[in-house]
Scaffold this motif. Structure first.
Motif, PDB file in Angstrom:
ATOM      1  N   GLU A  91      -4.775  68.747   2.164  1.00 49.64           N
ATOM      2  CA  GLU A  91      -5.910  69.411   1.524  1.00 49.64           C
ATOM      3  C   GLU A  91      -5.852  69.248   0.013  1.00 49.64           C
ATOM      4  N   SER A  92      -4.656  69.359  -0.552  1.00 49.54           N
ATOM      5  CA  SER A  92      -4.491  69.246  -1.990  1.00 49.54           C
ATOM      6  C   SER A  92      -4.872  67.855  -2.488  1.00 49.54           C
ATOM      7  N   TRP A  93      -4.409  66.824  -1.805  1.00 51.73           N
ATOM      8  CA  TRP A  93      -4.691  65.462  -2.241  1.00 51.73           C
ATOM      9  C   TRP A  93      -6.145  65.079  -1.973  1.00 51.73           C
ATOM     10  N   GLN A  94      -6.680  65.515  -0.829  1.00 50.74           N
ATOM     11  CA  GLN A  94      -8.081  65.200  -0.534  1.00 50.74           C
ATOM     12  C   GLN A  94      -9.018  65.898  -1.511  1.00 50.74           C
ATOM     13  N   SER A  95      -8.636  67.090  -1.971  1.00 48.07           N
ATOM     14  CA  SER A  95      -9.451  67.795  -2.959  1.00 48.07           C
ATOM     15  C   SER A  95      -9.511  67.032  -4.268  1.00 48.07           C
ATOM     16  N   ALA A  96      -8.497  66.191  -4.496  1.00 54.98           N
ATOM     17  CA  ALA A  96      -8.483  65.368  -5.704  1.00 54.98           C
ATOM     18  C   ALA A  96      -9.203  64.042  -5.483  1.00 54.98           C
ATOM     19  N   GLY A  97      -9.849  63.898  -4.329  1.00 51.54           N
ATOM     20  CA  GLY A  97     -10.628  62.697  -4.050  1.00 51.54           C
ATOM     21  C   GLY A  97      -9.827  61.531  -3.511  1.00 51.54           C
ATOM     22  N   LEU A  98      -8.595  61.788  -3.040  1.00 54.60           N
ATOM     23  CA  LEU A  98      -7.747  60.721  -2.528  1.00 54.60           C
ATOM     24  C   LEU A  98      -7.735  60.726  -1.008  1.00 54.60           C
ATOM     25  N   GLN A  99      -7.485  59.568  -0.430  1.00 51.70           N
ATOM     26  CA  GLN A  99      -7.496  59.427   1.025  1.00 51.70           C
ATOM     27  C   GLN A  99      -6.091  59.637   1.591  1.00 51.70           C
ATOM     28  N   LYS A 142       5.882  73.823   9.580  1.00 51.78           N
ATOM     29  CA  LYS A 142       5.899  72.390   9.245  1.00 51.78           C
ATOM     30  C   LYS A 142       4.483  71.821   9.140  1.00 51.78           C
ATOM     31  N   THR A 143       3.690  72.030  10.184  1.00 51.01           N
ATOM     32  CA  THR A 143       2.335  71.476  10.197  1.00 51.01           C
ATOM     33  C   THR A 143       1.474  72.109   9.112  1.00 51.01           C
ATOM     34  N   HIS A 144       1.670  73.400   8.877  1.00 50.07           N
ATOM     35  CA  HIS A 144       0.918  74.072   7.803  1.00 50.07           C
ATOM     36  C   HIS A 144       1.175  73.373   6.472  1.00 50.07           C
ATOM     37  N   LEU A 145       2.435  73.095   6.162  1.00 46.11           N
ATOM     38  CA  LEU A 145       2.756  72.456   4.887  1.00 46.11           C
ATOM     39  C   LEU A 145       2.143  71.068   4.783  1.00 46.11           C
ATOM     40  N   ALA A 174      12.181  76.141  -1.641  1.00 45.43           N
ATOM     41  CA  ALA A 174      12.549  74.813  -2.147  1.00 45.43           C
ATOM     42  C   ALA A 174      11.632  73.735  -1.569  1.00 45.43           C
ATOM     43  N   ALA A 175      11.377  73.808  -0.252  1.00 45.04           N
ATOM     44  CA  ALA A 175      10.486  72.830   0.379  1.00 45.04           C
ATOM     45  C   ALA A 175       9.072  72.952  -0.170  1.00 45.04           C
ATOM     46  N   LEU A 176       8.604  74.182  -0.339  1.00 44.21           N
ATOM     47  CA  LEU A 176       7.256  74.393  -0.874  1.00 44.21           C
ATOM     48  C   LEU A 176       7.145  73.825  -2.284  1.00 44.21           C
ATOM     49  N   ALA A 177       8.156  74.077  -3.115  1.00 46.70           N
ATOM     50  CA  ALA A 177       8.126  73.577  -4.490  1.00 46.70           C
ATOM     51  C   ALA A 177       8.137  72.053  -4.524  1.00 46.70           C
ATOM     52  N   GLU A 178       8.906  71.436  -3.632  1.00 46.61           N
ATOM     53  CA  GLU A 178       8.974  69.968  -3.592  1.00 46.61           C
ATOM     54  C   GLU A 178       7.618  69.370  -3.250  1.00 46.61           C
ATOM     55  N   LEU A 179       6.932  69.936  -2.273  1.00 46.14           N
ATOM     56  CA  LEU A 179       5.642  69.385  -1.860  1.00 46.14           C
ATOM     57  C   LEU A 179       4.554  69.698  -2.892  1.00 46.14           C
ATOM     58  N   ARG A 180       4.608  70.864  -3.501  1.00 46.23           N
ATOM     59  CA  ARG A 180       3.643  71.174  -4.563  1.00 46.23           C
ATOM     60  C   ARG A 180       3.796  70.222  -5.740  1.00 46.23           C
ATOM     61  N   ILE A 203     -18.301  80.736  15.976  1.00 45.85           N
ATOM     62  CA  ILE A 203     -18.764  80.955  14.606  1.00 45.85           C
ATOM     63  C   ILE A 203     -17.680  81.557  13.734  1.00 45.85           C
ATOM     64  N   GLY A 204     -16.507  81.814  14.291  1.00 44.43           N
ATOM     65  CA  GLY A 204     -15.417  82.369  13.509  1.00 44.43           C
ATOM     66  C   GLY A 204     -14.899  81.361  12.501  1.00 44.43           C
ATOM     67  N   PRO A 205     -14.235  81.830  11.450  1.00 42.95           N
ATOM     68  CA  PRO A 205     -13.721  80.916  10.432  1.00 42.95           C
ATOM     69  C   PRO A 205     -12.623  80.028  10.986  1.00 42.95           C
ATOM     70  N   GLU A 206     -12.673  78.764  10.619  1.00 44.01           N
ATOM     71  CA  GLU A 206     -11.625  77.842  11.031  1.00 44.01           C
ATOM     72  C   GLU A 206     -10.338  78.184  10.281  1.00 44.01           C
ATOM     73  N   PRO A 207      -9.187  77.952  10.914  1.00 46.58           N
ATOM     74  CA  PRO A 207      -7.921  78.210  10.221  1.00 46.58           C
ATOM     75  C   PRO A 207      -7.835  77.411   8.927  1.00 46.58           C
ATOM     76  N   MET A 208      -7.293  78.038   7.897  1.00 43.88           N
ATOM     77  CA  MET A 208      -7.121  77.378   6.619  1.00 43.88           C
ATOM     78  C   MET A 208      -5.637  77.119   6.380  1.00 43.88           C
ATOM     79  N   PHE A 209      -5.329  75.921   5.917  1.00 42.17           N
ATOM     80  CA  PHE A 209      -3.935  75.567   5.656  1.00 42.17           C
ATOM     81  C   PHE A 209      -3.832  75.103   4.203  1.00 42.17           C
ATOM     82  N   THR A 210      -3.393  75.995   3.348  1.00 39.74           N
ATOM     83  CA  THR A 210      -3.245  75.680   1.935  1.00 39.74           C
ATOM     84  C   THR A 210      -1.867  76.138   1.473  1.00 39.74           C
ATOM     85  N   PHE A 211      -1.470  75.675   0.291  1.00 39.52           N
ATOM     86  CA  PHE A 211      -0.220  76.150  -0.273  1.00 39.52           C
ATOM     87  C   PHE A 211      -0.312  77.631  -0.619  1.00 39.52           C
TER      88      PHE A 211
END
Length: 230
Positions: A66-74, A57-60, A26-32, A8-16
């Motif tokens: 998550e960012s693109w799926q939140s915008a309704g994209l696959q 790497k996997t977090h990013l 620099a890598a974070l800014a490029e992906l954002r 019942i614990g919270p699942e890990p969250m991976f967001t910017f």
């Protein structure tokens, strides 16, 4: 009798927002800056991020998904655990290839085929590995595609940032993580954030099962029960 905790614990969250960049701004800014839908206008070069285990790497890649799926994209996600055949989503927008160094021969062939399909549809590809593309033991045509665009080496977090990441995850789980516990983790285990986060998850579950607060003695007991040296 020790109780077995329910999952019942919270699942890990991976967001910017919860990615601590450290020296990787620099890598974070490029992906954002990759905006959902922007890739449909023209084919864009792939982006490749690389570094050692636990550098984020996997977090990013998951944050980008998550960012693109939140915008309704696959989003299509492909790693060594993704069974063949690798098929695109019905309306793909973004393709993510994680831990490319682990791809077997069949997966390498499938990954190259994804690049070919992406080029015809103007899709964005972001990939990761433990070394720059030129140094990966992959088929030549795939290595060439992976290294075509921007490449970013991810640096491990400083001790201060690693402490902040552990505290941030502990707070999200609703547990108090004292300096003593963090000191114990950082001095007795490799400073691999992915491994330390897994330890924290096990410690949280162990604390719930024993109905005790998270302390160094509790951590030692958990490690002893798991047959690990403390």
């Amino acid at each position: 009798m020790k109780q077995i905790p329910l999952a019942i614990g919270p699942e890990p969250m991976f967001t910017f927002d919860n990615f601590l960049p450290g020296a990787n701004t620099a890598a974070l800014a490029e992906l954002r800056a990759l905006r959902p839908g922007a890739a449909f206008a023209a084919t864009v070069p792939p982006i490749f991020v690389w570094g050692g285990s636990g550098c984020g790497k996997t977090h990013l890649l998951k944050a980008l998904a998550e960012s693109w799926q939140s915008a309704g994209l696959q989003v299509g996600w492909y790693d060594a655990e993704t069974p063949l055949p690798w098929e695109l989503p019905s309306q793909p927008s973004l393709l993510l290839l994680d831990d490319c160094e682990r791809f077997d021969a069949g997966q390498q062939h499938a990954a190259f085929a994804l690049f070919v399909e992406a080029a015809t549809q103007g899709l964005t590809i972001v990939a990761s590995g433990n070394a720059p593309p030129v140094d990966l033991s992959l088929r030549e045509d795939l290595r060439t595609r992976l290294g075509w665009g921007p490449t970013y080496e991810l640096q491990p977090l400083s001790e201060q940032d690693m402490r902040a990441a552990l505290r941030q995850e502990a707070e999200r789980r609703g547990i108090h993580l004292s300096d003593d516990v963090i000191d114990y983790l950082l001095t007795r285990f490799a400073r691999d954030l992915k491994h330390l986060m897994r330890l924290l998850t096990r410690l949280d579950e162990f604390a719930m099962s024993t109905k005790r607060a998270v302390t160094v003695p509790l951590l030692r007991q958990m490690l002893a029960d798991e047959g690990l040296n403390t």
